[in-house]
Design a protein around this motif. Structure first.
Motif, PDB file in Angstrom:
ATOM      1  N   TYR A  39       6.589  -2.087   7.379  1.00 39.92           N
ATOM      2  CA  TYR A  39       7.655  -1.584   6.890  1.00 39.92           C
ATOM      3  C   TYR A  39       8.924  -1.867   7.544  1.00 39.92           C
ATOM      4  N   TRP A  40       8.807  -2.809   8.596  1.00 41.45           N
ATOM      5  CA  TRP A  40       9.793  -3.073   9.261  1.00 41.45           C
ATOM      6  C   TRP A  40      10.717  -4.247   8.621  1.00 41.45           C
ATOM      7  N   ARG A  41      11.936  -4.464   9.003  1.00 41.31           N
ATOM      8  CA  ARG A  41      12.769  -5.442   8.518  1.00 41.31           C
ATOM      9  C   ARG A  41      13.781  -5.755   9.420  1.00 41.31           C
ATOM     10  N   PRO A  63       1.992   7.002   9.363  1.00 43.31           N
ATOM     11  CA  PRO A  63       3.137   7.866   9.055  1.00 43.31           C
ATOM     12  C   PRO A  63       3.011   8.369   7.534  1.00 43.31           C
ATOM     13  N   LEU A  64       2.232   7.747   6.616  1.00 41.79           N
ATOM     14  CA  LEU A  64       1.965   8.308   5.280  1.00 41.79           C
ATOM     15  C   LEU A  64       1.341   9.535   5.422  1.00 41.79           C
ATOM     16  N   VAL A  65       0.203   9.338   5.913  1.00 45.33           N
ATOM     17  CA  VAL A  65      -0.629  10.657   6.128  1.00 45.33           C
ATOM     18  C   VAL A  65       0.091  11.697   6.814  1.00 45.33           C
ATOM     19  N   ALA A  66       0.487  11.255   8.048  1.00 47.85           N
ATOM     20  CA  ALA A  66       1.374  12.452   8.500  1.00 47.85           C
ATOM     21  C   ALA A  66       2.468  13.220   7.661  1.00 47.85           C
ATOM     22  N   ILE A  81      15.990  -3.698  14.180  1.00 48.36           N
ATOM     23  CA  ILE A  81      14.900  -3.680  13.185  1.00 48.36           C
ATOM     24  C   ILE A  81      15.020  -2.385  12.539  1.00 48.36           C
ATOM     25  N   LYS A  82      15.016  -2.373  10.965  1.00 47.13           N
ATOM     26  CA  LYS A  82      15.136  -1.323  10.315  1.00 47.13           C
ATOM     27  C   LYS A  82      13.662  -1.025   9.680  1.00 47.13           C
ATOM     28  N   VAL A  83      13.610   0.480   9.250  1.00 48.85           N
ATOM     29  CA  VAL A  83      12.260   0.890   8.804  1.00 48.85           C
ATOM     30  C   VAL A  83      12.350   1.471   7.522  1.00 48.85           C
ATOM     31  N   ASP A  84      11.700   1.307   6.591  1.00 52.93           N
ATOM     32  CA  ASP A  84      11.717   1.799   5.369  1.00 52.93           C
ATOM     33  C   ASP A  84      10.374   1.880   5.037  1.00 52.93           C
ATOM     34  N   TYR A  85       9.508   3.096   4.495  1.00 52.25           N
ATOM     35  CA  TYR A  85       8.317   3.231   4.195  1.00 52.25           C
ATOM     36  C   TYR A  85       8.153   3.140   2.877  1.00 52.25           C
ATOM     37  N   PHE A 123       0.883  -1.129   0.077  1.00 52.90           N
ATOM     38  CA  PHE A 123       0.090  -0.202   0.128  1.00 52.90           C
ATOM     39  C   PHE A 123       0.845   1.293   0.136  1.00 52.90           C
ATOM     40  N   GLN A 124       0.470   2.318  -0.763  1.00 52.40           N
ATOM     41  CA  GLN A 124       0.947   3.680  -0.809  1.00 52.40           C
ATOM     42  C   GLN A 124      -0.236   4.478  -1.052  1.00 52.40           C
ATOM     43  N   LEU A 125      -0.160   5.884  -0.575  1.00 55.66           N
ATOM     44  CA  LEU A 125      -0.878   6.871  -0.709  1.00 55.66           C
ATOM     45  C   LEU A 125      -1.542   7.016  -2.226  1.00 55.66           C
ATOM     46  N   SER A 126      -0.566   6.775  -2.767  1.00 53.24           N
ATOM     47  CA  SER A 126      -0.834   7.168  -4.412  1.00 53.24           C
ATOM     48  C   SER A 126      -1.808   6.161  -4.959  1.00 53.24           C
ATOM     49  N   ASP A 127      -1.853   4.934  -4.288  1.00 54.07           N
ATOM     50  CA  ASP A 127      -3.035   4.046  -4.693  1.00 54.07           C
ATOM     51  C   ASP A 127      -4.340   4.596  -4.522  1.00 54.07           C
ATOM     52  N   ILE A 128      -4.455   5.759  -3.788  1.00 53.55           N
ATOM     53  CA  ILE A 128      -5.944   6.024  -3.472  1.00 53.55           C
ATOM     54  C   ILE A 128      -6.172   7.226  -4.675  1.00 53.55           C
TER      55      ILE A 128
END
Length: 396
Positions: A211-213, A148-151, A219-223, A82-87
């Motif tokens: 978005y965790w890896r 986080p994406l909306v923020a 733990i790494k975070v990559d949105y 999911f990404q906001l661009s999907d909306i």
């Protein structure tokens, strides 16, 4: 009670807890139409069905594996991608009356709009607080990226100044650590003669994040990551279609699932579980992580929730959360011994209100919010329960 007295609580230590209902319309839910063969009146979910298959043991390990393939394909993977661009309005000039595609697009857009209103209301409430007290904790069991994406979208607009702290530090590689939630951002004037703080939201994923890896012991975070973590083998496709028919038929029972002649090779089962157990999310049976590094962070975040609720004059506002996680339910019950804690639980409908009364009946410092026959969805929550404009009206 139908609203929260914002004018009485905004100077307190604010905590929010949101669940899957906040993202309703964006992603499939765990609810299933199929009936429990032992108790047809009881609702069946992915969690309850997975628990039953797990308890049946080795004879049904193929069915258990198939259910989790279904869970990944239909619930986890859409969140991961999911990404906001999907909306977007895919039928911008559509002239079809009651077009299903347009209706679904509108529902998704409304869900994102509700997140925007919610975050906006939090920030405007924090702006009313005293200097160097303008922060709150936003706990969630959702592993989607809506907050986080909306923020990020709101920050880029430039109309609302705030900081969202997701517990990460680093520059190119963002690493998650519990201690980072103690970080507080302040800003000073050019010559350092004055300083101020901006509203800060500590965003805390209790059940993990898409978005965790895991990277060694951190733990790494990559949105921006949308790589699939699990590959569904081709041999499972036909079985998945059959399972989908049963799970979404309210005339079927769990016995129909058990009668499926599912059979995978040992290698297929081992390969699937080997990949699945690396997912950075809570497993829907017994609410546990498989990976130790995620499990440790989970309990650190539970402690953070506990500490936050034990502080004097703390507020917890719960929305769209079912309290299915027994760890969180029991933690909050224990925290209610802090008589200076106030908890507001929003109930979606009368049925949920009755369930919450069963959980929290008798506690004097908890308030259940419901609207009788009217559903308390995200829109209703934003307009009638938690709305920054309500604070300004109450102060008049």
């Amino acid at each position: 009670m139908a609203s929260i007295p914002l004018n009485k609580i905004y100077q307190h230590k604010l905590n929010f807890l949101i669940g899957a209902g906040a993202s309703s319309g964006l992603f499939p839910t765990l609810w299933l139409a199929v009936k429990d063969s032992d108790n047809p009146a009881k609702e069946e979910t992915i969690e309850t069905l997975a628990t039953k298959l797990n308890q049946l043991g080795d004879p049904y390990k193929h069915h258990h594996t198939l259910l989790f393939m279904y869970y990944y394909q239909n619930i986890i993977e859409p969140v991961c991608k999911f990404q906001l661009s999907d909306i977007k309005n895919t039928h911008e000039n559509c002239e079809i009356v009651n077009c299903n595609v347009c209706e679904k697009d509108e529902i998704k857009k409304k869900a994102i709009d509700n997140y925007e209103v919610f975050i906006d209301s939090i920030v405007r409430l924090l702006q009313q607080k005293s200097n160097f007290e303008r922060r709150c904790n936003l706990f969630t069991t959702n592993y989607d990226g809506c907050v986080p994406l909306v923020a990020d979208k709101l920050i880029k607009k430039g109309n609302l100044e705030f900081y969202i702290n997701d517990g990460t530090s680093g520059f190119l590689d963002r690493t998650l650590a519990a201690r980072n939630f103690n970080t507080y951002l302040c800003q000073s004037g050019v010559f350092g003669r004055n300083s101020s703080d901006i509203p800060q939201i500590n965003f805390i994923n209790l059940h993990g994040s898409a978005y965790w890896r895991k990277s060694e012991d951190v733990i790494k975070v990559d949105y921006k990551s949308d790589e699939p973590n699990v590959q569904i083998p081709a041999e499972a496709n036909d079985w998945l279609k059959r399972l989908d028919v049963i799970l979404n038929d309210d005339e079927k029972t769990t016995n129909d699932i058990l009668e499926l002649g599912v059979e995978f090779t040992d290698k297929t089962i081992d390969d699937f579980w080997g990949a699945y157990k690396k997912l950075p999310i809570v497993n829907p049976t017994k609410w546990k992580f498989h990976e130790t590094v995620f499990e440790e962070h989970y309990y650190q975040m539970l402690r953070l929730l506990s500490y936050s609720l034990e502080e004097p004059n703390s507020i917890l506002i719960s929305f769209a959360f079912s309290f299915a996680d027994e760890h969180i339910l029991n933690l909050i019950k224990r925290s209610l011994s802090n008589h200076k804690l106030q908890v507001f639980v929003c109930c979606f409908n009368e049925k949920e209100h009755q369930t919450m009364q069963g959980y929290f009946g008798g506690y004097k410092n908890i308030t259940l919010i419901e609207f009788g026959d009217e559903r308390l969805d995200f829109t209703k929550f934003n307009t009638d329960v938690f709305n920054g404009d309500l604070l300004r009206e109450e102060e008049k």
